[in-house]
Write a protein that holds these residues in place. Structure first.
Motif, PDB file in Angstrom:
ATOM      1  N   PHE A  34       0.844  -1.191   0.000  1.00 30.95           N
ATOM      2  CA  PHE A  34       0.000   0.000   0.000  1.00 30.95           C
ATOM      3  C   PHE A  34       0.881   1.244   0.000  1.00 30.95           C
ATOM      4  O   PHE A  34       1.894   1.293   0.698  1.00 30.95           O
ATOM      5  CB  PHE A  34      -0.855   0.068   1.276  1.00 30.95           C
ATOM      6  CG  PHE A  34      -2.000  -0.892   1.314  1.00 30.95           C
ATOM      7  CD1 PHE A  34      -3.238  -0.544   0.780  1.00 30.95           C
ATOM      8  CD2 PHE A  34      -1.855  -2.131   1.916  1.00 30.95           C
ATOM      9  CE1 PHE A  34      -4.299  -1.438   0.832  1.00 30.95           C
ATOM     10  CE2 PHE A  34      -2.918  -3.017   1.969  1.00 30.95           C
ATOM     11  CZ  PHE A  34      -4.143  -2.668   1.433  1.00 30.95           C
ATOM     12  N   PHE A  35       0.450   2.232  -0.760  1.00 35.82           N
ATOM     13  CA  PHE A  35       0.993   3.575  -0.665  1.00 35.82           C
ATOM     14  C   PHE A  35      -0.153   4.453  -0.199  1.00 35.82           C
ATOM     15  O   PHE A  35      -1.252   4.393  -0.756  1.00 35.82           O
ATOM     16  CB  PHE A  35       1.526   4.069  -2.011  1.00 35.82           C
ATOM     17  CG  PHE A  35       2.759   3.338  -2.456  1.00 35.82           C
ATOM     18  CD1 PHE A  35       4.009   3.691  -1.946  1.00 35.82           C
ATOM     19  CD2 PHE A  35       2.676   2.308  -3.368  1.00 35.82           C
ATOM     20  CE1 PHE A  35       5.149   3.013  -2.347  1.00 35.82           C
ATOM     21  CE2 PHE A  35       3.819   1.634  -3.778  1.00 35.82           C
ATOM     22  CZ  PHE A  35       5.055   1.979  -3.262  1.00 35.82           C
ATOM     23  N   VAL A  36       0.094   5.271   0.825  1.00 33.38           N
ATOM     24  CA  VAL A  36      -0.941   6.139   1.374  1.00 33.38           C
ATOM     25  C   VAL A  36      -0.474   7.580   1.235  1.00 33.38           C
ATOM     26  O   VAL A  36       0.591   7.948   1.747  1.00 33.38           O
ATOM     27  CB  VAL A  36      -1.228   5.813   2.855  1.00 33.38           C
ATOM     28  CG1 VAL A  36      -2.280   6.761   3.419  1.00 33.38           C
ATOM     29  CG2 VAL A  36      -1.683   4.366   3.006  1.00 33.38           C
ATOM     30  N   GLY A  37      -1.267   8.373   0.540  1.00 30.67           N
ATOM     31  CA  GLY A  37      -0.944   9.788   0.380  1.00 30.67           C
ATOM     32  C   GLY A  37      -1.348  10.559   1.623  1.00 30.67           C
ATOM     33  O   GLY A  37      -2.481  10.441   2.092  1.00 30.67           O
ATOM     34  N   LEU A  38      -0.419  11.325   2.157  1.00 31.54           N
ATOM     35  CA  LEU A  38      -0.734  12.220   3.276  1.00 31.54           C
ATOM     36  C   LEU A  38      -1.155  13.551   2.656  1.00 31.54           C
ATOM     37  O   LEU A  38      -0.339  14.246   2.047  1.00 31.54           O
ATOM     38  CB  LEU A  38       0.475  12.379   4.197  1.00 31.54           C
ATOM     39  CG  LEU A  38       0.967  11.089   4.857  1.00 31.54           C
ATOM     40  CD1 LEU A  38       2.170  11.359   5.744  1.00 31.54           C
ATOM     41  CD2 LEU A  38      -0.149  10.420   5.654  1.00 31.54           C
ATOM     42  N   SER A  39      -2.431  13.868   2.806  1.00 26.83           N
ATOM     43  CA  SER A  39      -3.013  15.009   2.108  1.00 26.83           C
ATOM     44  C   SER A  39      -3.906  15.793   3.059  1.00 26.83           C
ATOM     45  O   SER A  39      -3.913  15.550   4.265  1.00 26.83           O
ATOM     46  CB  SER A  39      -3.833  14.504   0.918  1.00 26.83           C
ATOM     47  OG  SER A  39      -4.985  13.814   1.388  1.00 26.83           O
ATOM     48  N   LYS A  40      -4.693  16.691   2.497  1.00 27.18           N
ATOM     49  CA  LYS A  40      -5.669  17.431   3.293  1.00 27.18           C
ATOM     50  C   LYS A  40      -6.762  16.500   3.813  1.00 27.18           C
ATOM     51  O   LYS A  40      -7.453  16.818   4.765  1.00 27.18           O
ATOM     52  CB  LYS A  40      -6.303  18.541   2.464  1.00 27.18           C
ATOM     53  CG  LYS A  40      -5.328  19.637   2.098  1.00 27.18           C
ATOM     54  CD  LYS A  40      -5.969  20.675   1.210  1.00 27.18           C
ATOM     55  CE  LYS A  40      -4.925  21.713   0.813  1.00 27.18           C
ATOM     56  NZ  LYS A  40      -5.426  22.639  -0.194  1.00 27.18           N
ATOM     57  N   ARG A  41      -6.901  15.329   3.198  1.00 22.24           N
ATOM     58  CA  ARG A  41      -7.969  14.397   3.565  1.00 22.24           C
ATOM     59  C   ARG A  41      -7.491  13.152   4.298  1.00 22.24           C
ATOM     60  O   ARG A  41      -8.302  12.377   4.787  1.00 22.24           O
ATOM     61  CB  ARG A  41      -8.717  13.973   2.296  1.00 22.24           C
ATOM     62  CG  ARG A  41      -9.400  15.127   1.619  1.00 22.24           C
ATOM     63  CD  ARG A  41     -10.024  14.683   0.328  1.00 22.24           C
ATOM     64  NE  ARG A  41     -10.768  15.767  -0.257  1.00 22.24           N
ATOM     65  CZ  ARG A  41     -11.883  15.622  -0.930  1.00 22.24           C
ATOM     66  NH1 ARG A  41     -12.385  14.422  -1.120  1.00 22.24           N
ATOM     67  NH2 ARG A  41     -12.503  16.650  -1.434  1.00 22.24           N
ATOM     68  N   THR A  42      -6.183  12.926   4.321  1.00 23.38           N
ATOM     69  CA  THR A  42      -5.628  11.739   4.982  1.00 23.38           C
ATOM     70  C   THR A  42      -4.441  12.157   5.841  1.00 23.38           C
ATOM     71  O   THR A  42      -3.559  12.881   5.380  1.00 23.38           O
ATOM     72  CB  THR A  42      -5.169  10.703   3.938  1.00 23.38           C
ATOM     73  OG1 THR A  42      -6.310  10.280   3.185  1.00 23.38           O
ATOM     74  CG2 THR A  42      -4.526   9.499   4.595  1.00 23.38           C
TER      75      THR A  42
END
Length: 168
Positions: A34-42
């Motif tokens: 898994f790759f998880v984007g750290l964003s405004k939503r995560t």
């Protein structure tokens, strides 16, 4: 969505930590990791809960510095691809298209159809479609994204891929 997942007898993990956020558009599963984007939503806590739920897979976080979320652009930013390749022991093939928004596609390996790629239409991105058409071993299905793009949406925003048949 929860009801549909229950109907498929899938395990459901609910995030009860109110500080955790995890947007599906920020979660990219390659089949290996898994790759998880750290964003405004995560946020990091959301990524940690995902890692706890899928202990058999590596989970790496990737900063999302622009755009809506990871899957909106993961295949179009060379810098992001480079970061993801550094985090992984596996080497992924990549396909480069000239239009950033055209990079948001949906790939499926279907039992009776083989490799299937949902991608933008010729009307939207004619030069990128020419690149897709070079994939001779793929069934290509153009899907318009014009209306979704008006609200920063993309093909992956409208999809949940589940590898299980319903007993309905």
């Amino acid at each position: 969505m929860k009801g549909a997942l229950k109907d498929l007898n899938l395990n459901i993990v609910e995030m009860t930590d109110e500080t955790a956020t995890l947007d599906g558009g920020d979660v990219l599963f390659t089949g290996r990791e898994f790759f998880v984007g750290l964003s405004k939503r995560t946020n990091q806590r959301g990524a940690e809960i995902l890692a706890d739920a899928f202990k058999d897979y590596a989970v790496s976080t990737v900063p999302v510095l622009e755009g809506l979320h990871l899957k909106s652009f993961c295949t179009l930013k060379v810098r992001t691809i480079h970061i993801m390749q550094q985090m992984s022991d596996h080497r992924y093939d990549k396909l480069t298209v000239p239009d950033d928004l055209a990079a948001n596609c949906i790939y499926m390996n279907l039992p009776d159809k083989g490799h299937v790629l949902l991608h933008s239409t010729t009307e939207e991105f004619p030069e990128s479609v020419k690149v897709f058409e070079k994939l001779k071993d793929h069934m290509l299905i153009p899907v318009s994204n014009m209306e979704k793009a008006k609200v920063d949406g993309a093909l992956t925003c409208c999809s949940v891929l589940i590898n299980k048949k319903a007993n309905i």
